[in-house]
Design an enzyme around this catalytic site. Structure first.
Site, PDB file in Angstrom:
ATOM      1  N   GLU A 165       4.252   7.614  -2.086  1.00  0.00           N
ATOM      2  CA  GLU A 165       3.117   8.076  -2.888  1.00  0.00           C
ATOM      3  C   GLU A 165       3.412   9.431  -3.535  1.00  0.00           C
ATOM      4  O   GLU A 165       2.975   9.694  -4.659  1.00  0.00           O
ATOM      5  CB  GLU A 165       1.863   8.163  -2.023  1.00  0.00           C
ATOM      6  CG  GLU A 165       1.302   6.832  -1.574  1.00  0.00           C
ATOM      7  CD  GLU A 165       1.914   6.301  -0.275  1.00  0.00           C
ATOM      8  OE1 GLU A 165       1.441   5.269   0.226  1.00  0.00           O
ATOM      9  OE2 GLU A 165       2.871   6.929   0.236  1.00  0.00           O
ATOM     10  N   ASN A 171       3.611   7.977   5.074  1.00  0.00           N
ATOM     11  CA  ASN A 171       2.540   7.189   4.471  1.00  0.00           C
ATOM     12  C   ASN A 171       1.379   8.114   4.134  1.00  0.00           C
ATOM     13  O   ASN A 171       1.018   9.000   4.919  1.00  0.00           O
ATOM     14  CB  ASN A 171       2.065   6.100   5.430  1.00  0.00           C
ATOM     15  CG  ASN A 171       0.937   5.276   4.823  1.00  0.00           C
ATOM     16  OD1 ASN A 171       1.175   4.402   3.995  1.00  0.00           O
ATOM     17  ND2 ASN A 171      -0.298   5.562   5.221  1.00  0.00           N
ATOM     18  N   ASP A 207     -22.101   2.627   2.959  1.00  0.00           N
ATOM     19  CA  ASP A 207     -20.777   2.372   2.401  1.00  0.00           C
ATOM     20  C   ASP A 207     -20.866   1.839   0.978  1.00  0.00           C
ATOM     21  O   ASP A 207     -21.946   1.651   0.433  1.00  0.00           O
ATOM     22  CB  ASP A 207     -20.004   1.403   3.304  1.00  0.00           C
ATOM     23  CG  ASP A 207     -18.525   1.719   3.340  1.00  0.00           C
ATOM     24  OD1 ASP A 207     -17.871   1.537   2.304  1.00  0.00           O
ATOM     25  OD2 ASP A 207     -18.025   2.152   4.394  1.00  0.00           O
ATOM     26  N   ARG A 257     -11.071   6.605  10.854  1.00  0.00           N
ATOM     27  CA  ARG A 257     -11.439   5.205  10.633  1.00  0.00           C
ATOM     28  C   ARG A 257     -10.441   4.550   9.683  1.00  0.00           C
ATOM     29  O   ARG A 257     -10.612   4.509   8.474  1.00  0.00           O
ATOM     30  CB  ARG A 257     -12.847   5.096  10.064  1.00  0.00           C
ATOM     31  CG  ARG A 257     -13.474   3.736  10.362  1.00  0.00           C
ATOM     32  CD  ARG A 257     -14.277   3.215   9.210  1.00  0.00           C
ATOM     33  NE  ARG A 257     -13.410   2.603   8.225  1.00  0.00           N
ATOM     34  CZ  ARG A 257     -13.818   1.845   7.232  1.00  0.00           C
ATOM     35  NH1 ARG A 257     -15.079   1.613   7.058  1.00  0.00           N
ATOM     36  NH2 ARG A 257     -12.973   1.326   6.373  1.00  0.00           N
TER      37      ARG A 257
END
Length: 497
Positions: A241, A175, A290, A192
């Site tokens: 990916e 992944n 953010d 995170r």
């Protein structure tokens, strides 16, 4: 689908420089706040990618604003311009639900797609540029990398474009995910990742299968743009990916096995961090400014211990900042919007257009226009948007309009909402649904409500009243006035003839 060729990040930067899309900054600039300020001003002006060659206190250059315009995102995905990204979406829709050719003509039409699939397998190398220099053990020091501090209230320097590579137990496929990482020590970062993301799911399965054992993790910094963008694109679960990056680039993705674990990383990456997560080791992360335009809450996440740093000679550190739109995630959202449209249309052919306004934090609000075919159709489309792609799990508002409305024109959308909606009848509220952890407006962290607005014309069964007919001009009158318009000289401060 014509592909713009490049092999790695450096190739891509050369391509940008040739087209006037890269600016080299030789003046010393501080990674603490100053680079963010310069990058923010540049992005808002539609300016070039920025290569800071002399960041204060560091010998490693910093690349910022790489994806600061939709055009550069398209170039990173191998396309000349944003409009061509619809072709990427069509390819993904095909890969998500491939159909066998219906005959010779259909086979000929699908041949370009089948040829592109040949670029999907990765190419494994024995040695790679990303391992030209190797540091391990006590020599590992993340403070040597010019990691940016983006906003005055940020807790610490933050890695933003780290391509995190993980693998579940007994699985071959890896992944790739982009997760921000807070610097908390010379060899420690906070990873995170949200609980539903691929890296977190890999970690959860590892903990269940290997209690107490360290979870291997590698993070690639400065990977080629196709690989980075492959990690943020709605790639089908059956497609890696790396494979998708090969499709975008037109060449197989070259990977190399890490020095300290079995994970495979992009061979051309500028820097690779190798290490592990010790089960149960967490640390409070944040606050950080953010993409919402606010500082997020502090929460605990796993600690990533770095045991090895491998890198290219004269490595470049790729970074960004996130803040109230427009920022790079918002620009990415504008470009990826074009990829989403064909994927949604394959599942819901009645969809005419789909738009994620960047001012809605790129994904929190969607406008959909449809060719309405029956009563209740708009509600079906709302539910489809929320459930079909995981990228829209956190979309709080879905507005559905008829195909006479331009989804990308707020004047049109607001007109439809205010003239075609009854708030009680045409508003759908869904409670206790997954919501972005960063959404402090929700009553509970990670759990909140969604609203659907049916701004379509109402059909029998949806209303008992005679529905309004839109005003339309007489085309003959319009043509006549067009013919005499210049003679009227209304805006010429003169007199008509």
């Amino acid at each position: 689908m014509d592909v713009m060729k490049y092999n790695d990040l450096r190739d891509f930067l050369t391509l940008l420089e040739q087209q006037g899309e890269l600016k080299r900054i030789t003046l010393p600039v501080d990674p603490h706040l100053e680079i963010t300020e310069i990058a923010d001003r540049t992005l808002r002006a539609g300016g070039p990618a920025l290569l800071f060659e002399n960041p204060k206190g560091y010998s490693m250059p910093v690349l910022c604003n790489l994806f600061g315009t939709p055009k550069r995102v398209a170039m990173g995905m191998g396309q000349e311009d944003v409009s061509a990204l619809r072709e990427v979406g069509k390819l993904l829709a095909f890969l998500k639900e491939p159909e066998p050719p219906k005959g010779f003509r259909d086979l000929f039409d699908k041949l370009p797609q089948f040829k592109q699939v040949l670029n999907m397998p990765t190419k494994r190398l024995r040695g790679a540029p990303c391992q030209q220099k190797i540091v391990s053990g006590d020599d590992v020091d993340l403070h040597r990398i010019p990691i940016m501090t983006c906003w005055p209230g940020d807790a610490a320097p933050l890695i933003t474009w780290g391509l995190t590579v993980t693998r579940r137990p007994h699985k071959e496929r890896q992944n790739l995910g982009i997760y921000r990482q807070q610097l908390i020590g010379k060899n420690k970062l906070i990873m995170r990742w949200l609980s539903h993301r691929g890296g977190a799911l890999d970690y959860q399965e590892w903990c269940a299968a290997h209690p107490g054992e360290r979870f291997p993790v590698s993070v690639a910094l400065g990977a080629d743009p196709a690989t980075i963008l492959g990690a943020v694109t709605p790639v089908p679960d059956t497609l890696s990916e790396y494979a998708f990056a090969g499709l975008l680039r037109g060449t197989k993705t070259e990977v190399v096995k890490c020095i300290s674990n079995d994970l495979e990383v992009p061979a051309s990456a500028e820097i690779v961090l190798e290490g592990y997560i010790e089960q149960g080791e967490t640390a409070p992360e944040g606050p950080y400014g953010d993409h919402t335009g606010y500082y997020n809450e502090v929460d605990s996440f796993p600690v990533f211990t770095v045991t090895h740093i491998t890198q290219r000679e004269d490595a470049i550190y790729h970074s960004t900042y996130t803040g109230r739109p427009p920022d790079e995630p918002a620009v990415l959202g504008v470009a990826l919007n074009e990829v989403f449209v064909p994927i949604l249309q394959k599942q819901f052919p009645e969809i005419v257009d789909f738009y994620l306004p960047p001012e809605g934090c790129s994904y929190r609000l969607a406008v959909v226009t449809i060719k309405k075919q029956y009563a209740g159709h708009a509600k079906r489309v709302m539910m489809g948007v929320w459930s079909f792609l995981r990228q829209f799990m956190y979309t709080k508002f879905v507005i559905v309009c008829d195909d006479d409305v331009n989804a990308r024109d707020w004047n049109d959308v607001i007109w439809a909402i205010t003239t075609r909606m009854d708030p009680a009848r045409d508003t759908v509220l869904v409670e206790n649904t997954p919501i972005d952890y960063l959404d402090f407006a929700s009553p509970v962290s990670g759990l909140g409500s969604k609203m659907g607005l049916d701004a379509t014309n109402k059909w029998p069964g949806e209303t008992q009243r005679e529905w309004g007919r839109p005003i339309k001009k007489d085309p003959d009158v319009v043509a006549h006035i067009d013919a005499i318009w210049d003679e009227l000289a209304i805006f010429n401060n003169g007199k008509s003839a």
